[in-house]
Design a protein around this motif. Structure first.
Motif, PDB file in Angstrom:
ATOM      1  N   SER A  52      68.508  55.959  53.987  1.00  0.00           N
ATOM      2  CA  SER A  52      68.044  55.447  52.691  1.00  0.00           C
ATOM      3  C   SER A  52      66.652  54.846  52.854  1.00  0.00           C
ATOM      4  CB  SER A  52      69.027  54.399  52.153  1.00  0.00           C
ATOM      5  OG  SER A  52      70.309  54.960  51.978  1.00  0.00           O
ATOM      6  N   LEU A  53      65.633  55.652  52.557  1.00  0.00           N
ATOM      7  CA  LEU A  53      64.247  55.217  52.675  1.00  0.00           C
ATOM      8  C   LEU A  53      63.512  55.440  51.360  1.00  0.00           C
ATOM      9  CD1 LEU A  53      63.291  56.894  56.090  1.00  0.00           C
ATOM     10  CD2 LEU A  53      63.741  54.459  55.719  1.00  0.00           C
ATOM     11  N   PRO A  54      62.529  54.590  51.039  1.00  0.00           N
ATOM     12  CA  PRO A  54      61.726  54.816  49.844  1.00  0.00           C
ATOM     13  C   PRO A  54      60.709  55.938  50.054  1.00  0.00           C
ATOM     14  CG  PRO A  54      60.958  52.866  51.010  1.00  0.00           C
ATOM     15  CD  PRO A  54      62.190  53.331  51.724  1.00  0.00           C
ATOM     16  N   LYS A  55      60.220  56.494  48.946  1.00  0.00           N
ATOM     17  CA  LYS A  55      59.169  57.523  48.910  1.00  0.00           C
ATOM     18  C   LYS A  55      59.658  58.872  49.421  1.00  0.00           C
ATOM     19  CE  LYS A  55      55.381  54.186  49.291  1.00  0.00           C
ATOM     20  NZ  LYS A  55      54.151  53.806  50.014  1.00  0.00           N
ATOM     21  N   LEU A  56      60.252  58.875  50.600  1.00  0.00           N
ATOM     22  CA  LEU A  56      60.795  60.096  51.190  1.00  0.00           C
ATOM     23  C   LEU A  56      62.011  59.675  52.000  1.00  0.00           C
ATOM     24  CD1 LEU A  56      59.761  63.133  51.344  1.00  0.00           C
ATOM     25  CD2 LEU A  56      58.928  62.561  53.628  1.00  0.00           C
ATOM     26  N   ASN A  57      63.225  60.096  51.567  1.00  0.00           N
ATOM     27  CA  ASN A  57      64.403  59.613  52.284  1.00  0.00           C
ATOM     28  C   ASN A  57      64.529  60.275  53.656  1.00  0.00           C
ATOM     29  OD1 ASN A  57      65.905  62.107  52.094  1.00  0.00           O
ATOM     30  ND2 ASN A  57      66.519  61.560  50.016  1.00  0.00           N
ATOM     31  N   GLY A  58      65.484  59.789  54.445  1.00  0.00           N
ATOM     32  CA  GLY A  58      65.619  60.254  55.811  1.00  0.00           C
ATOM     33  C   GLY A  58      65.867  61.746  55.928  1.00  0.00           C
ATOM     34  N   ILE A  59      66.679  62.295  55.023  1.00  0.00           N
ATOM     35  CA  ILE A  59      66.965  63.727  55.059  1.00  0.00           C
ATOM     36  C   ILE A  59      65.707  64.534  54.756  1.00  0.00           C
ATOM     37  CG2 ILE A  59      68.207  65.597  53.918  1.00  0.00           C
ATOM     38  CD1 ILE A  59      70.557  63.747  53.600  1.00  0.00           C
ATOM     39  N   GLN A  60      64.970  64.144  53.720  1.00  0.00           N
ATOM     40  CA  GLN A  60      63.741  64.844  53.369  1.00  0.00           C
ATOM     41  C   GLN A  60      62.711  64.748  54.490  1.00  0.00           C
ATOM     42  OE1 GLN A  60      63.076  62.584  49.804  1.00  0.00           O
ATOM     43  NE2 GLN A  60      63.830  64.218  48.466  1.00  0.00           N
ATOM     44  N   PHE A  61      62.653  63.584  55.130  1.00  0.00           N
ATOM     45  CA  PHE A  61      61.735  63.372  56.252  1.00  0.00           C
ATOM     46  C   PHE A  61      62.031  64.361  57.380  1.00  0.00           C
ATOM     47  CE2 PHE A  61      61.429  60.650  60.276  1.00  0.00           C
ATOM     48  CZ  PHE A  61      60.141  61.082  60.573  1.00  0.00           C
TER      49      PHE A  61
END
Length: 299
Positions: A52-61
């Motif tokens: 759960s991360l802002p701007k770009l979540n962990g999966i998208q990263f």
């Protein structure tokens, strides 16, 4: 060892930094976009990221990293509500997951398994730590958890002899080897129970020294056999321990908060290979991985 740690909670980033700054080369990021920019400009041995991360979540990263050809091993941090997402991330090649809150010493034990180590084959042979029978892929290893990285580097070098092996294959196989070979050493030869492991980690003792001291107290070995053909690779790992009841290992997905130490290895192995089978005693495991190239041709 260079580690990128990504979490949007400042207190967790600071805690990670304070705990590991003297042991590893640590870089911090507070969101997915920052982590992606840092990853594109630097090389890391391991990435640890919250989902759960802002701007770009962990999966998208991670998806963007893989799309760019970045195959750095990564470990995810998640909450109970993210377990299904974590399963999806494992299919992308995650090496492990941790639930918040987690103990830093348990995380340290995980990181140490992936710490870089220069492999000197001549030294390993001369010391008797590795014995290869008749030049084939039947190998005897002296059980030492601190040499785990070197052993796996040696084994993956053998697998690279196959013209069908790809970087993606090696990532999956490495993940499984780390789990199953570590199990053979720490639980098979050393006979460390999951309760003892948990107690050792919670007391902040040197778990690796604890395991190797146990192994040095007996004359047992670990045996590995590699069988490769045009379709895939079969790996057999056998230890000389008493075995264990595979059915009694808790599933960390069915009840993730029940035990944060045991049950991960077999689960992670299943997520990265086609099949895994233990013998009745529980001291021999055989797994099979189809070459990615073969899978692509068959679709």
């Amino acid at each position: 060892m260079k580690i990128l740690f990504v979490d949007d909670e400042e207190t967790i980033r600071e805690l990670f930094w304070e705990y590991f700054k003297d042991e590893f080369n640590v870089t911090l990021a507070s969101d997915g976009m920052e982590a992606l920019a840092i990853s594109n400009q630097n090389t890391f041995d391991l990435i640890i990221s919250d989902i759960s991360l802002p701007k770009l979540n962990g999966i998208q990263f991670i998806q963007k990293l893989r799309a760019d050809g970045n195959q750095t091993p990564f470990l995810v941090i998640t909450g109970d509500s993210d377990i299904q997402i974590a399963i999806d991330v494992f299919r992308m090649g995650a090496v492990d997951f941790f639930l918040k809150p987690f103990r830093m010493e348990a995380l340290r034990s995980r990181i140490k398994k992936f710490e870089n180590a220069d492999i000197d084959l001549t030294l390993l042979y001369n010391s008797g730590e590795i014995i290869q029978f008749s030049g084939d892929c039947k190998i005897k290893l002296k059980p030492q958890i601190k040499k785990l990285t070197s052993y796996i580097a040696f084994l993956t070098k053998q697998i690279l002899n196959s013209p069908h092996a790809s970087p993606e294959d090696l990532i999956s196989i490495k993940i499984v080897l780390y789990e199953l070979l570590a199990n053979a050493i720490e639980h098979g030869v050393a006979g460390v129970s999951y309760a003892e492991k948990q107690e050792c980690l919670e007391s902040n003792l040197d778990y690796f020294k604890f395991v190797d001291d146990r192994c040095n107290g007996n004359n047992s070995s670990v045996f590995v056999e590699l069988l490769m053909d045009d379709v895939g690779v079969t790996v057999v790992i056998r230890d000389e321990g008493n075995g264990f009841a595979v059915s009694q290992i808790p599933n960390p997905i069915e009840n993730p908060s029940a035990n944060l130490v045991s049950g991960r290895g077999i689960f992670l192995a299943k997520m990265n290979i086609d099949s895994i089978v233990y013998n009745e005693k529980g001291n021999e495991v055989r797994f099979f991985k189809t070459w990615n190239r073969f899978v692509g041709q068959s679709n």
